[in-house]
Scaffold this motif. Structure first.
Motif, PDB file in Angstrom:
ATOM      1  N   SER B  37      55.891  14.568  11.114  1.00  0.00           N
ATOM      2  CA  SER B  37      54.900  14.816  10.060  1.00  0.00           C
ATOM      3  C   SER B  37      55.228  14.123   8.740  1.00  0.00           C
ATOM      4  O   SER B  37      54.344  13.754   8.001  1.00  0.00           O
ATOM      5  CB  SER B  37      54.767  16.315   9.844  1.00  0.00           C
ATOM      6  OG  SER B  37      56.043  16.849   9.595  1.00  0.00           O
ATOM      7  N   ARG B  38      56.531  13.943   8.426  1.00  0.00           N
ATOM      8  CA  ARG B  38      56.918  13.437   7.098  1.00  0.00           C
ATOM      9  C   ARG B  38      56.801  11.900   7.051  1.00  0.00           C
ATOM     10  O   ARG B  38      57.800  11.200   7.032  1.00  0.00           O
ATOM     11  CB  ARG B  38      58.345  13.878   6.785  1.00  0.00           C
ATOM     12  CG  ARG B  38      58.595  14.118   5.325  1.00  0.00           C
ATOM     13  CD  ARG B  38      59.799  15.019   5.119  1.00  0.00           C
ATOM     14  NE  ARG B  38      60.939  14.632   5.910  1.00  0.00           N
ATOM     15  CZ  ARG B  38      61.865  13.748   5.522  1.00  0.00           C
ATOM     16  NH1 ARG B  38      61.772  13.157   4.367  1.00  0.00           N
ATOM     17  NH2 ARG B  38      62.896  13.483   6.287  1.00  0.00           N
ATOM     18  N   LEU B  40      53.939   8.569   5.663  1.00  0.00           N
ATOM     19  CA  LEU B  40      52.725   8.275   4.891  1.00  0.00           C
ATOM     20  C   LEU B  40      51.508   8.017   5.790  1.00  0.00           C
ATOM     21  O   LEU B  40      50.385   8.405   5.454  1.00  0.00           O
ATOM     22  CB  LEU B  40      52.988   7.051   4.000  1.00  0.00           C
ATOM     23  CG  LEU B  40      51.875   6.659   3.046  1.00  0.00           C
ATOM     24  CD1 LEU B  40      51.711   7.709   1.955  1.00  0.00           C
ATOM     25  CD2 LEU B  40      52.148   5.302   2.420  1.00  0.00           C
ATOM     26  N   ASN B  42      50.517   9.412   8.380  1.00  0.00           N
ATOM     27  CA  ASN B  42      49.862  10.646   8.809  1.00  0.00           C
ATOM     28  C   ASN B  42      48.832  11.116   7.780  1.00  0.00           C
ATOM     29  O   ASN B  42      47.774  11.631   8.138  1.00  0.00           O
ATOM     30  CB  ASN B  42      50.881  11.755   9.040  1.00  0.00           C
ATOM     31  CG  ASN B  42      51.512  11.642  10.410  1.00  0.00           C
ATOM     32  OD1 ASN B  42      50.940  10.999  11.299  1.00  0.00           O
ATOM     33  ND2 ASN B  42      52.668  12.224  10.588  1.00  0.00           N
ATOM     34  N   LEU B  43      49.169  10.895   6.502  1.00  0.00           N
ATOM     35  CA  LEU B  43      48.235  11.262   5.435  1.00  0.00           C
ATOM     36  C   LEU B  43      46.964  10.406   5.543  1.00  0.00           C
ATOM     37  O   LEU B  43      45.839  10.927   5.404  1.00  0.00           O
ATOM     38  CB  LEU B  43      48.920  11.062   4.072  1.00  0.00           C
ATOM     39  CG  LEU B  43      48.146  11.517   2.846  1.00  0.00           C
ATOM     40  CD1 LEU B  43      48.012  13.028   2.830  1.00  0.00           C
ATOM     41  CD2 LEU B  43      48.828  11.045   1.575  1.00  0.00           C
ATOM     42  N   PHE B  46      44.967  11.556   8.444  1.00  0.00           N
ATOM     43  CA  PHE B  46      44.371  12.848   8.117  1.00  0.00           C
ATOM     44  C   PHE B  46      43.123  12.665   7.238  1.00  0.00           C
ATOM     45  O   PHE B  46      42.089  13.297   7.458  1.00  0.00           O
ATOM     46  CB  PHE B  46      45.412  13.723   7.404  1.00  0.00           C
ATOM     47  CG  PHE B  46      45.012  15.145   7.274  1.00  0.00           C
ATOM     48  CD1 PHE B  46      44.960  15.974   8.389  1.00  0.00           C
ATOM     49  CD2 PHE B  46      44.662  15.681   6.049  1.00  0.00           C
ATOM     50  CE1 PHE B  46      44.580  17.293   8.276  1.00  0.00           C
ATOM     51  CE2 PHE B  46      44.267  17.004   5.936  1.00  0.00           C
ATOM     52  CZ  PHE B  46      44.232  17.810   7.050  1.00  0.00           C
ATOM     53  N   ILE B  47      43.241  11.771   6.249  1.00  0.00           N
ATOM     54  CA  ILE B  47      42.087  11.488   5.376  1.00  0.00           C
ATOM     55  C   ILE B  47      40.957  10.879   6.210  1.00  0.00           C
ATOM     56  O   ILE B  47      39.779  11.225   6.035  1.00  0.00           O
ATOM     57  CB  ILE B  47      42.505  10.576   4.198  1.00  0.00           C
ATOM     58  CG1 ILE B  47      43.415  11.355   3.253  1.00  0.00           C
ATOM     59  CG2 ILE B  47      41.300  10.044   3.434  1.00  0.00           C
ATOM     60  CD1 ILE B  47      44.149  10.535   2.240  1.00  0.00           C
ATOM     61  N   THR B 107      56.327   4.964   4.633  1.00  0.00           N
ATOM     62  CA  THR B 107      55.846   5.281   5.990  1.00  0.00           C
ATOM     63  C   THR B 107      57.011   5.624   6.912  1.00  0.00           C
ATOM     64  O   THR B 107      56.809   6.056   8.030  1.00  0.00           O
ATOM     65  CB  THR B 107      55.089   4.094   6.598  1.00  0.00           C
ATOM     66  OG1 THR B 107      55.994   2.998   6.701  1.00  0.00           O
ATOM     67  CG2 THR B 107      53.897   3.680   5.764  1.00  0.00           C
TER      68      THR B 107
END
Lengths: 644, 171
Positions: B37-38, B40, B42-43, B46-47, B107
């Motif tokens: 999950s940690r 970039l 993934n963000l 998600f967006i 990332t």
């Protein structure tokens, strides 16, 4: 659904931003306080914490750390601290600070509130038990010498008459050992006498060897010579092994006789004890008087160093993970600088005592570099250079290097203290030491070195202008106590050199001091010629017994050695003689063989030459006949030619 | 929570939404589910899920489903990431370049598990999308009615707690 999710997300972000704007600084400050409290064990308060998220500047209006011993005072406080966090590493969850400058540290300041924190503390181990279990040997103790017992106890004959000398007992034991060895070797020699028979058999065989005129027979004789040689070698091996065993036994006996010196020394010490006289030249008075105090101080320094060393961050590079977890393994590429998780490159501090307080005039400054959570990643050691000066001119200097960049770490701490006032020194309850010191100053130069599994402390304590006060102490009832008291009362300067080494759990301490020389000289002068003469006589008596025992044992050993060595030499000579005879015979046989071979060669050459001559004559004869036949044929051919 | 995702997912399957949107949501959710999950990326994914016209329940269901067993595949991801980061020499200048530019390190591409799982999830992205699209079509065509008649579904739907939950959710 989509709008709902976006609304929730935006709402969450807005709440987070609002919390950060309104309470972010407070939350970070509380977190920092808790972290520092856990490290220092005292209450830490941070006032006016501000983090500017745009340029990552951190400012603190004030930070104060309570004194755990006096919670109504701050051990240290600082106003206006500011530093910049490096933004790049922060995105990777790493805190990197280039420099923190703290210019107005204030020590021992009064607090407005109580700085007590309630925490469960672990009960520390009892220091005495810990120390005693650590020290490899007992500390020296002070001997007792009663004046009234001296006169009665200095009768050499009376003392030696009732004493059973260990030297004599050991000499008797060694004598018995020599006899046992002799018996053993007598038995060995009987076995070796069989060798004699074998050597004689060899002699007979060598005598029977012939020098024939036939090559075949000579070869057979040489075979016999080889067999005899092999037998001689076997006998020699047996003899060599006997010689070796004999040498070992001789060395063992020599060792036993040499060991008598230790027994004689034990006798001397035992007789001194019987006479209730200490060996005044050999006692470590400094260790006996001050050993425990020095030891406690030294152990405290070592324990402090060990504590600092233990709390230093990771010592080694993390090895590549064999079984990766969800964390995986980070691969480092060249170029971008990698940082440890936490790094302060430099802290410069300076400060002074609160004006008007007891510490008015106190000044301290220092620079600490390379505070890193993973030194191997940072690549530079942690260094500390601290200086402090009190109003009463006590100087404190500390230089340290904690190099944990490589697994084979090496930490060095150099500590200097000058101008320590002695009047406040706790001398313990020793009856030999003064009740208090009225005046005097001391200095300490100490170096602590820590490498894996070893810690070493070298310290030099110097004290000068000492004035001791023995009031309230009972009058000394033994001579040494009296002399120690007189020495300490009149002493001006003391130097104590202490070395303490800790290897794993074991501790070793060495103490030397000018006190030893001064006390022993005074003792010599006070006790006078009588005691000196007595100890000299005692030493002479012990030495005489030792020499006598050594002489008789050496003689016994020599006679036993002589007999056995003679026998072994005799066998060696016999075997050497037989070897020589055998070599001579062998040489003779080989010469004869060469002669016969030469004769055979000459005969062979003569026969060959004769045969060559005969072949040549036959060839010439055949050639002449051929010529003759050729001429005859040519004539006949000419005749036929004429006829035609 | 899983039940919530499951019911929302079944609801999405039975809705009139396009199979393409549901499959795309599921495929995007696979990327987040499989990678740690940690990171970039993934963000960003998600967006994309939030702003794109894809099924959010399907994406959440995929995230939940894949994150449950992703760690079992970590040794495999580690080996793949290690192979790409260390063993393939011609990629070294590329990784070094990425390592030294400002945003890319966020990332965490230099982490073996992150890179391995990201490459694996991108590789299976279109197959997952296609397979799941077929599943949705198949489900709607042949299985939706049968599934509704499953005893377990009826029991769940008849469960008082579930009914209460549904009422609360609707309100």
């Amino acid at each position: 659904m989509r709008n709902k999710a976006i609304h929730i997300l935006i709402g969450f972000l807005v709440i987070t931003v609002l919390i950060f704007i309104f309470w972010g600084n407070t939350i970070i400050a509380r977190g920092l306080e808790n972290m520092l409290q856990a490290i220092t064990g005292a209450k830490v308060e941070i006032v006016g914490f501000r983090l500017n998220p745009l340029n990552m500047w951190v400012q603190m209006e004030r930070i104060q750390i309570a004194n755990p011993a006096d919670t109504w005072r701050n051990i240290i406080a600082a106003n206006k601290i500011s530093f910049k966090l490096a933004p790049g590493p922060l995105f990777e969850g790493k805190v990197v600070i280039d420099e923190i400058v703290v210019e107005d540290l204030v020590f021992n300041e009064k607090r407005r509130t109580d700085g007590k924190i309630e925490r469960v503390r672990k009960k520390p181990p009892k220091p005495e038990e810990k120390k005693e279990s650590k020290l490899g040997r007992a500390l020296a103790t002070m001997p007792i010498l009663k004046p009234e017992t001296i006169a009665g106890n200095l009768d050499l004959k009376k003392i030696t008459r009732s004493y059973q000398f260990k030297t004599d007992l050991s000499a008797a034991r060694i004598k018995a050992e020599i006899t046992a060895y002799k018996e053993k070797w007598d038995a060995n020699l009987e076995e070796l006498s069989e060798i004699k028979g074998e050597i004689e058999g060899l002699d007979e065989k060598i005598g029977k060897l012939k020098i024939p005129n036939d090559l075949k027979e000579i070869d057979e004789q040489l075979k016999v010579v080889k067999e005899i040689g092999d037998t001689a070698k076997k006998i020699q091996t047996g003899l060599d092994s006997a010689n070796d065993r004999f040498k070992k036994d001789t060395q063992a006996l020599a060792g036993m006789i040499k060991g008598l010196q230790e027994e004689a020394e034990a006798d001397y010490q035992a007789l001194l004890a019987l006479a209730k006289l200490p060996d005044i030249g050999r006692i470590n008075y400094a260790e006996a008087l001050l050993g425990k105090a020095i030891y406690n101080t030294a152990v405290f320094i070592l324990d402090t160093a060990a504590f600092i060393q233990k709390h230093l961050p990771a010592r080694v590079d993390k090895p590549p993970k064999a079984k990766p977890s969800r964390d995986g393994q980070d691969i480092v590429f060249p170029g971008r600088k990698t940082y440890p998780r936490f790094l302060i490159k430099k802290i410069a501090v300076s400060g002074k005592g609160t004006p008007g307080s007891a510490l008015d005039g106190f000044y301290a400054s220092g620079v600490i570099t390379g505070i890193a959570s993973e030194p191997p990643v940072y690549g530079l050691p942690l260094t500390a250079a601290l200086f402090a000066q009190t109003p009463s001119q006590i100087l404190f200097r500390l230089n340290g290097e904690f190099n944990h960049v490589t697994p084979e770490f090496q930490d060095t701490i150099e500590l200097t203290l000058q101008g320590l006032p002695l009047p406040g020194l706790d001398l313990g309850g020793s009856e030999y030491l003064p009740s208090k010191i009225l005046a005097g100053k001391a200095g300490i130069d100490a170096t602590v070195k820590i490498i894996p599994e070893r810690m070493q402390l070298k310290a030099l304590f110097t004290a000068g202008q000492i004035k001791a006060d023995f009031s309230g102490k009972p009058e000394p009832d033994d001579l040494i106590a009296e002399i120690v008291r007189k020495t300490l009362a009149g002493i001006d300067q003391v130097t104590i050199d202490c070395q303490l080494e800790q290897v794993n759990d074991g501790l070793e301490m060495k103490i030397s001091s000018n006190l030893n020389r001064m006390i022993s000289e005074r003792l010599q002068a006070t006790i006078g010629e009588k005691v000196t003469g007595f100890t000299r006589e005692l030493r002479a008596e012990v030495d005489a017994r030792l020499r006598e025992a050594e002489r008789s044992l050496d003689a016994l050993k020599a006679s036993y050695e002589e007999a056995i060595a003679a026998k072994l030499t005799e066998f060696q000579k016999m075997i050497d003689l037989e070897k020589q005879k055998l070599e001579a015979k062998k040489a003779e046989l080989e010469t004869k063989k060469k002669e016969l071979e030469a004769e055979l060669d000459a005969m062979k050459k003569e026969l060959e030459s004769e045969l060559q001559k005969k072949i040549k004559a036959e060839e010439e004869k055949l050639k002449a006949e051929e010529e003759k036949l050729k001429k005859k044929l040519e004539k006949e051919f000419e005749g036929i030619k004429d006829l035609f | 929570m899983f039940l919530n995702f499951l019911f929302k997912f079944i609801k999405a399957l039975q809705s009139k939404g396009e199979p393409h949107n549901i499959a795309m949501g599921f495929a995007l959710g696979t990327i987040i589910g499989l990678t740690p999950s940690r990171a970039l990326h993934n963000l960003i994914v998600f967006i994309l899920i939030l702003i794109g016209n894809v099924s959010i329940p399907a994406a959440f269901f995929a995230i939940f489903l894949f994150s449950c067993f992703a760690h079992f595949l970590d040794p495999l991801f580690h080996s793949l990431g290690y192979f790409l980061l260390v063993k393939i020499e011609f990629l070294q200048p590329f990784w070094t370049y990425l390592y030294n530019i400002p945003i890319a390190p966020l990332t965490r591409f230099y982490n073996t598990v992150v890179l391995g799982s990201l490459v694996a999830s991108l590789t299976i992205f279109f197959p997952v999308y296609w397979v799941f699209k077929q599943i949705v079509i198949l489900y709607r065509g042949k299985m939706a009615d049968k599934v509704s008649r499953f005893k377990i579904m009826q029991i769940i739907k008849a469960n008082k707690l579930f009914q209460m939950y549904q009422r609360v959710k609707i309100s």
